[in-house]
Design an enzyme around this catalytic site. Structure first.
Site, PDB file in Angstrom:
ATOM      1  N   GLY A 688       0.953  -1.208  -0.057  1.00  0.00           N
ATOM      2  CA  GLY A 688       0.041  -0.036  -0.185  1.00  0.00           C
ATOM      3  C   GLY A 688       0.870   1.228  -0.026  1.00  0.00           C
ATOM      4  N   GLY A 693       3.300   7.764   3.461  1.00  0.00           N
ATOM      5  CA  GLY A 693       4.404   6.794   2.902  1.00  0.00           C
ATOM      6  C   GLY A 693       3.995   5.599   2.670  1.00  0.00           C
ATOM      7  N   LYS A 712       5.301   0.411   7.863  1.00  0.00           N
ATOM      8  CA  LYS A 712       4.796   1.776   7.435  1.00  0.00           C
ATOM      9  C   LYS A 712       6.288   2.601   7.423  1.00  0.00           C
ATOM     10  CE  LYS A 712       1.209   4.334   8.402  1.00  0.00           C
ATOM     11  NZ  LYS A 712       0.361   5.363   9.089  1.00  0.00           N
ATOM     12  N   ASP A 813      -9.586  11.065  10.904  1.00  0.00           N
ATOM     13  CA  ASP A 813      -9.828  10.627   9.507  1.00  0.00           C
ATOM     14  C   ASP A 813     -10.267   9.303   9.385  1.00  0.00           C
ATOM     15  OD1 ASP A 813      -8.906  10.731   6.728  1.00  0.00           O
ATOM     16  OD2 ASP A 813      -7.093  10.067   6.953  1.00  0.00           O
TER      17      ASP A 813
END
Length: 977
Positions: A688, A693, A712, A813
């Site tokens: 992903g 990032g 990540k 979010d």
């Protein structure tokens, strides 16, 4: 004071005099109403008409009724307020004490507002009060003990869905006039029911679901002879169901599901002449089902699933006169079903799955012509499927896999017009698929693998407009693949492995834009592989092995993102496309001796092979360039470090060429170090990429087994939170996730940082994000039960952040791409890079964080962040799950998803916005979830429920009662941030 200012002040006082005069002239009750109005927040102006200047006759004010003694024609008559109906008006604030002075009040309804603070003890002194409804607010504290000694006339008391605490108020059973007591979904401390509840002889409705009850159900419950509806579900009650329940002669509904009850189902329930609904599912009940229960003359619904019941189903099942819904799945039942079952009752829903039931399927199941769902999977049924079921035109869902059924399928069963799921896999059924299947216009899933079906697949199968999955592996089908299959644009899975199919793949497969799995292995297919397969955007599993395919491997297949790819044991020739030349794909092409990597020995190359050779040369040159550039970069880096300091050297190192020191911060016990992680940061492992990032999958060998984690890697020099605070998203996420412990929040194992390079190591979620799964073409894989579970899981994670963390955490979010799914499709909230910890009130920010389509409308102009901002965003996620649409997109025109849903409902009704990939039988469940989503996306924040309430509403709207979840573990305790 200037003369002008004095004049203005005088004019203002003169304007207020009529109001003061009118208020002074009002009877006492209406003066109390004005005082109550002034103490409440009224954002929707629901009470604006409570004004003697606007309406001099107070009995004509909205939301109230006067008693017969009042005079509506004379505003000065001694009128009294009899009913005050203020439900669902977004009122906020503490309970107005002035309402306790309404001595003639009979009916007070303040339900589903946002009232806070303690419950007012003074209400207990209202001698005329018969109906008190304060449900769905945010009252806190304990129930006043005065309530148990007061309320001489109270018939209805509803406090459900508030945030009350303390022990369960058993003293309320002393309110002798009480007919309805509703205390469901209140987080009382674990408490037992009183031993003696017999004082409440007038009780007709007792709703105590989910309110922390423990211990046994008292035998005195049977003395409540007036009780019509008893609901003790979703608690931690233990012991046996008292036999005294058979004395509740007026009982119509008994709900005991999701407790820890043991013992047997009591005998004598058949004597309850009015009993219609009995649910004791998800307990630990054992023994046989008493024969008399099916003789209850009005029993419509019996749910005893997920228990430990054993023995045979009694013969009285065939005599049940009113039974419409029987769910006994996941027990230990044995023996045959009575052959008369269905002959005497209007059966609509039957689920006996996961037992050991044997014998024949009763032919009379659909005698009443109402049977919709037939589920008897994973049993020991034998013999043929009754021909009578082929005439049951009401059927929508038939699941009979993993039995011992044999013989041909009745012709009519293939053609049922409302059937959307036909699952017959794992039997010994034979015969052919009848061409009349063309009449099954709603058929979405045809699952008939592992049987003995033969003959050709009929061309009519391509006429099914809603077909999503055709699974017919391990049969004896022969002949050509129907050319009409290429016309099925809805197809998501096609599995015809291990048959005797011949010929080539149909032309026009580019229409399979929703196809995720294509498995045609172990057949006799010939011809070439269609290059159009490389144009299928969501295909992730392709298996054409063990056939007789010829020709090149199309270079277009390089476009696919495949988790399974197998073209082995065919007759393919030519040069492999460059992507497939590596060792990673070695096993995908074994058994094709004429395939070659690089230059073929014969020198003869097809056009595709020549392109592959050119691609290979270009790839080699590109790789050499990259190596050269990396060498130069490394030289510059080491030179800079040795001359200008650079990063600190490894302990014991020092000098030129030392590796950077990684600083590890661990939040759980880990068995790996930075070398294990850094060595996995290969571009082949990227799963992903986002604004913060890249995310890599790292597989680590620990304790003799492979463990997967997600890493990540934040962009170098970036990572600033998108709210103008200047906070680093790395620091925000570490500070937030490092202390959170909840099963529905993604786990942060540890983090590493060295200079500008920052790595976050999480638990790996193999099914990726909800957004990718739902909108990437695999949304059809998610049935409504899976979608609802995802809603509940994510809601519980957000509720933990909002209600169990002190101070609360706002995610900021919330979106489908930040909800990750584990192997069982359990959901966890992720990505806390812009999360905020808030204190007693909303937190101010200087820039908007969030994603387009998810941002609450008030956020853009107030720049104040509260929990209600997350609630709105979660409501949008719910709408995605209900509609199957993205939050913004071309298919919505110039609207976002919230406005599109509202417009669609107003124009064409609720059904127009539901995801058409889901079958009609889930319609009512989807509509209930849609209502919750619309509450969450209200334009006014005060109208949105809390996340704790959202969880409750979703559990109540479950398609069937969800499995009891384990209690909170030590890792899910309230958090002090």
């Amino acid at each position: 004071m200037t003369p002008l200012l004095l004049l203005l002040l005088l004019l203002r006082l003169l304007c207020l005099l009529p109001l003061a005069s009118a208020a002074a002239a009002l009877p006492a009750d209406f003066t109390a109403l004005l005082a109550s109005k002034s103490s409440l927040s009224d954002p929707t102006s629901a009470l604006v008409a409570w004004d003697p200047r606007l309406s001099p006759s107070p009995c004509r004010w909205p939301h109230l009724l006067c008693s017969n003694r009042s005079s509506v024609s004379d505003a000065h008559a001694p009128a009294v307020v009899a009913s005050l109906l203020l439900s669902n008006l977004s009122l906020a604030g503490a309970f107005p004490p002035a309402l306790c002075s309404l001595g003639s009040l009979v009916h007070l309804d303040l339900s589903y507002n946002s009232l806070t603070g303690p419950l007012p003890p003074c209400l207990a002194a209202l001698t005329s009060l018969r109906h008190l409804d304060l449900a769905g607010n945010a009252f806190s504290g304990e129930v006043p003990t005065a309530y148990g000694a007061g309320f001489p006339s109270l018939a209805t008391l509803s406090l459900a869905g508030n945030g009350l605490s303390g022990a369960f108020p058993g003293f309320l059973f002393n309110v002798t006039a009480l007919e309805e007591l509703l205390l469901a979904y209140i987080p009382f401390a674990p408490s037992p029911l009183p031993e003696d509840v017999s004082s409440a002889t007038r009780l007709r409705l007792l709703w105590l679901a989910g309110c922390g009850l423990v211990g046994e159900i008292p035998p005195s419950i049977g003395s409540l002879g007036s009780l019509v509806n008893l609901d003790l579900s979703t608690n931690n009650l233990t012991g046996e169901i008292p036999s005294s329940v058979r004395r509740m002669e007026n009982a119509m509904q008994i709900e005991l599901y999701s407790n820890r009850l043991t013992g047997s189902v009591p005998e004598g329930l058949g004597a309850l002449k009015k009993l219609r609904f009995l649910d004791a599912s998800m307990n630990r009940l054992s023994g046989e089902i008493p024969a008399d229960v099916f003789l209850a003359p009005r029993l419509e619904s019996l749910h005893l699933y997920q228990n430990e019941l054993s023995g045979r189903l009694p013969a009285t099942l065939g005599q049940a006169p009113a039974l419409a819904d029987l769910r006994l799945f996941t027990n230990r039942l044995v023996g045959e079903l009575p052959p008369e079952f269905g002959k005497n009752c209007p059966l609509e829903f039957l689920d006996l799955s996961d037992n050991r039931i044997s014998g024949l399927i009763p032919a009379a199941l659909c005698n009443a012509g109402k049977l919709e769902q037939l589920l008897i999977l994973n049993n020991e049924l034998v013999g043929p499927i009754p021909a009578e079921l082929g005439q049951c035109r009401t059927l929508t869902r038939v699941r009979l896999p993993n039995n011992r059924l044999s013989g041909p399928v009745p012709q009519g069963l293939w053609a049922l017009p409302h059937l959307y799921l036909l699952e017959l896999a794992g039997n010994t059924l034979s015969g052919t698929v009848d061409p009349t299947i063309a009449m099954a216009k709603n058929l979405s899933q045809l699952l008939i693998s592992d049987n003995r079906f033969s003959g050709a697949l009929p061309a009519q199968i391509g006429a099914l407009p809603a077909l999503f999955e055709l699974s017919a592996a391990n049969n004896m089908f022969s002949g050509l693949l129907p050319a009409s299959l290429a016309e099925v644009s809805t197809l998501g899975r096609l599995d015809l492995r291990n048959n005797s199919l011949s010929g080539g793949l149909p032309q026009g497969v580019r229409r399979w834009q929703k196809l995720t799995q294509l498995d045609l292995a172990d057949n006799h297919l010939t011809g070439t592989i269609p290059p159009e397969l490389g144009e299928l955007p969501v295909l992730n599993s392709l298996d054409l092995s063990n056939n007789e395919l010829t020709g090149d491997v199309p270079v277009q297949l390089e476009n696919l993102k495949l988790s399974l790819f197998n073209l082995s044991n065919n007759r393919l020739t030519g040069i492999l496309p460059p992507l497939f030349s590596g060792l990673m794909y070695r096993d995908s092409f074994v058994g094709n001796p004429a395939l070659c990597r690089g230059t073929c020995p014969s020198g003869g190359q097809s056009r595709t092979a020549r392109r592959g050779l050119v691609g290979t040369v270009v790839s080699i040159l590109a790789a050499a360039s990259v190596v050269l550039l990396l060498g130069v970069a490394w030289f510059c880096y080491t030179y800079h470090r040795s001359h200008h300091g650079g990063h600190a050297a490894e302990p014991g190192g020092g000098g030129r060429g030392s590796r950077p020191r990684w600083v590890l911060t661990s939040f759980h016990k880990v068995g790996f170090d930075e070398d294990d992680i850094v060595n996995c940061l290969d571009e082949d492992n990227v799963v992903g990429m986002g604004a913060a990032g890249k995310v890599y999958k790292a597989v680590l060998r620990r304790g003799g087994e492979d463990v997967a984690v997600a890493v990540k890697k934040l962009w170098s020099g970036g990572g600033k939170a998108a709210d103008g605070t200047g906070k680093d998203s790395f620091d925000v996420e570490v500070a937030t996730l490092g202390k959170i412990r909840h099963r529905n929040i993604v786990k942060l194992w540890c983090c590493f940082h060295s200079g500008d390079c920052r790595l976050l190591v999480y638990e790996y979620m193999p099914n990726g994000s909800l957004g990718d799964l739902l909108h990437g073409g695999k949304g059809g894989l998610l049935d409504w039960l899976a979608r609802h579970r995802i809603m509940v899981d994510a809601a519980e994670g957000l509720a933990y952040l909002h209600h169990d963390c002190a101070p609360p955490i706002v995610h900021r979010d919330v979106k489908s791409n930040n909800i990750l799914l584990d192997a069982e499709l359990g959901a966890k909230v992720a990505d806390f890079g812009v999360a905020r910890v808030i204190g007693d009130g909303p937190a101010a920010v200087t820039a908007i964080a969030g994603s387009c389509g998810y941002i609450a409308p008030e956020y853009s102009y107030t720049l104040r962040v509260t929990e209600k901002s997350d609630v709105y965003s979660f409501g949008v996620v719910m709408l995605e799950l209900v509609t199957g649409k993205k939050p913004v997109g071309a298919e919505l025109g110039d609207k976002d998803l919230v406005r599109w849903v509202h417009g669609g409902i107003e124009k064409d009704g609720v059904d127009s916005v539901l995801d058409p990939r889901l079958a009609g039988s889930s319609r009512d469940d989807m509509v209930r979830a849609l209502h919750v989503a619309l509450l969450c996306t209200s334009s006014l924040p005060i109208n949105r429920p809390s996340m704790r309430t959202v969880v409750k509403l979703l559990l109540e709207a479950a398609p069937c009662p969800l499995e009891s979840k384990p209690p909170k573990t030590a890792e899910e305790k309230p958090l002090d941030v």
